[in-house]
Design a protein around this motif. Structure first.
Motif, PDB file in Angstrom:
ATOM      1  N   GLN A   9      33.798  37.403  34.633  1.00 44.13           N
ATOM      2  CA  GLN A   9      35.298  37.546  34.451  1.00 44.13           C
ATOM      3  C   GLN A   9      35.730  35.924  33.944  1.00 44.13           C
ATOM      4  O   GLN A   9      36.571  36.054  33.157  1.00 44.13           O
ATOM      5  CB  GLN A   9      35.803  38.038  35.501  1.00 44.13           C
ATOM      6  N   ARG A  53      44.357  39.124  34.571  1.00 49.04           N
ATOM      7  CA  ARG A  53      44.457  40.664  34.636  1.00 49.04           C
ATOM      8  C   ARG A  53      43.758  41.335  33.340  1.00 49.04           C
ATOM      9  O   ARG A  53      43.114  42.383  33.605  1.00 49.04           O
ATOM     10  CB  ARG A  53      46.009  41.313  34.885  1.00 49.04           C
ATOM     11  N   SER A 110      28.332  52.359  34.007  1.00 48.82           N
ATOM     12  CA  SER A 110      28.189  53.364  35.125  1.00 48.82           C
ATOM     13  C   SER A 110      27.771  54.632  34.413  1.00 48.82           C
ATOM     14  O   SER A 110      26.741  55.433  34.799  1.00 48.82           O
ATOM     15  CB  SER A 110      28.962  53.409  35.839  1.00 48.82           C
ATOM     16  N   ALA A 160      40.024  41.007  33.957  1.00 50.18           N
ATOM     17  CA  ALA A 160      39.592  41.982  34.920  1.00 50.18           C
ATOM     18  C   ALA A 160      39.645  43.273  34.579  1.00 50.18           C
ATOM     19  O   ALA A 160      38.624  44.072  34.841  1.00 50.18           O
ATOM     20  CB  ALA A 160      40.542  41.870  36.016  1.00 50.18           C
ATOM     21  N   ALA A 161      40.659  43.878  33.736  1.00 49.79           N
ATOM     22  CA  ALA A 161      40.735  44.970  33.140  1.00 49.79           C
ATOM     23  C   ALA A 161      39.596  45.401  32.168  1.00 49.79           C
ATOM     24  O   ALA A 161      38.825  46.363  32.127  1.00 49.79           O
ATOM     25  CB  ALA A 161      41.857  45.326  32.483  1.00 49.79           C
ATOM     26  N   LEU A 221      29.713  39.217  38.583  1.00 48.43           N
ATOM     27  CA  LEU A 221      30.944  39.831  38.061  1.00 48.43           C
ATOM     28  C   LEU A 221      31.939  38.559  38.059  1.00 48.43           C
ATOM     29  O   LEU A 221      32.788  38.480  37.103  1.00 48.43           O
ATOM     30  CB  LEU A 221      31.546  40.829  38.965  1.00 48.43           C
ATOM     31  N   ALA A 260      36.416  45.710  33.974  1.00 44.88           N
ATOM     32  CA  ALA A 260      36.206  46.868  34.839  1.00 44.88           C
ATOM     33  C   ALA A 260      35.897  48.110  33.703  1.00 44.88           C
ATOM     34  O   ALA A 260      35.022  48.943  34.146  1.00 44.88           O
ATOM     35  CB  ALA A 260      37.560  47.285  35.204  1.00 44.88           C
ATOM     36  N   GLN A 286      32.114  47.847  32.916  1.00 46.50           N
ATOM     37  CA  GLN A 286      31.544  48.216  34.236  1.00 46.50           C
ATOM     38  C   GLN A 286      31.567  49.896  34.247  1.00 46.50           C
ATOM     39  O   GLN A 286      30.385  50.519  34.627  1.00 46.50           O
ATOM     40  CB  GLN A 286      31.947  47.593  35.503  1.00 46.50           C
ATOM     41  N   GLY A 287      32.502  50.299  33.976  1.00 43.13           N
ATOM     42  CA  GLY A 287      32.776  51.704  33.969  1.00 43.13           C
ATOM     43  C   GLY A 287      31.779  52.684  32.865  1.00 43.13           C
ATOM     44  O   GLY A 287      31.271  53.410  33.075  1.00 43.13           O
TER      45      GLY A 287
END
Length: 207
Positions: free
Chosen positions: A134, A158, A172, A161-162, A130, A165, A168-169
């Motif tokens: 990033q 940021r 999932s 990172a957003a 990760l 994220a 990754q969501g």
């Protein structure tokens, strides 16, 4: 600890890892035995333990590292050169294509889940993946800032990172439902927000 290897030894070890990865992708780590891997890779028991002194756990950790590297390599060359909006869109397509081909069964996720209970190194594999992912996304945002395509005032760390994220969501949810919809939405909205940051605010008519 991995033994110091000659070039031939390193190639043999990598061959075993790649063969093990194929078996685990087919069966899952819980259903894969060392005998299965030995059969697929034509490796003796003594040879297997020479390259993986910790046995099955050591080998599974090596396969997890291999799968983590594949996550990033499958996104190249686009991830490493996000220097135009066209490159960002090609990267987006590469990510979606990768997970479409993989489907809901994530080898890396299954492996790290299998190992995390007893192997601290498994957490490091995911953490390093990760972090590297990033770094490349942030480098792409900063490249666009240098070209004036994205305002320099945007916090690249940021924003990167957003976006990660969101990806990754989406992954999932893909693993849980088999649907790519959320991954595609996360990528599309994340890139759209970066592009929108460069647009001047609209001025209401008549002001």
């Amino acid at each position: 600890m991995t033994p110091r290897l000659t070039a031939k030894g390193a190639a043999t070890r990598q061959r075993i890892i790649e063969g093990a990865a194929m078996v685990i992708r087919e069966r899952g780590p819980g259903e894969t035995t060392l005998d299965d891997i030995r059969g697929r890779t034509a490796t003796s028991k003594s040879q297997l333990f020479h390259y993986f002194p910790g046995g099955r756990e050591d080998l599974l950790l090596a396969v997890a590292s291999h799968e983590a590297a594949r996550v990033l390599s499958d996104q190249q060359p686009y991830l490493g050169d996000l220097s135009s909006w066209q490159a960002w869109e090609r990267w987006r397509d590469a990510v979606v294509d990768r997970y479409r081909e993989q489907g809901p069964r994530c080898p890396l996720g299954v492996l790290t889940s299998e190992l995390t209970r007893t192997t601290p190194g498994a957490q490091a594999v995911t953490r390093e993946l990760l972090a590297a992912w990033q770094v490349d996304i942030v480098a792409g945002i900063r490249s666009m800032q240098e070209q004036g395509e994205i305002p320099g005032s945007l916090d690249a760390e940021r924003a990167g990172a957003a976006l990660l994220a969101g990806i990754q969501g989406g992954v999932s949810i893909l693993m849980a439902t088999g649907s790519l919809t959320h991954l595609e939405a996360a990528l599309d909205m994340g890139i759209a927000q970066l592009r929108a940051a460069s647009s001047p605010p609209s001025v209401p008519y008549g002001t």
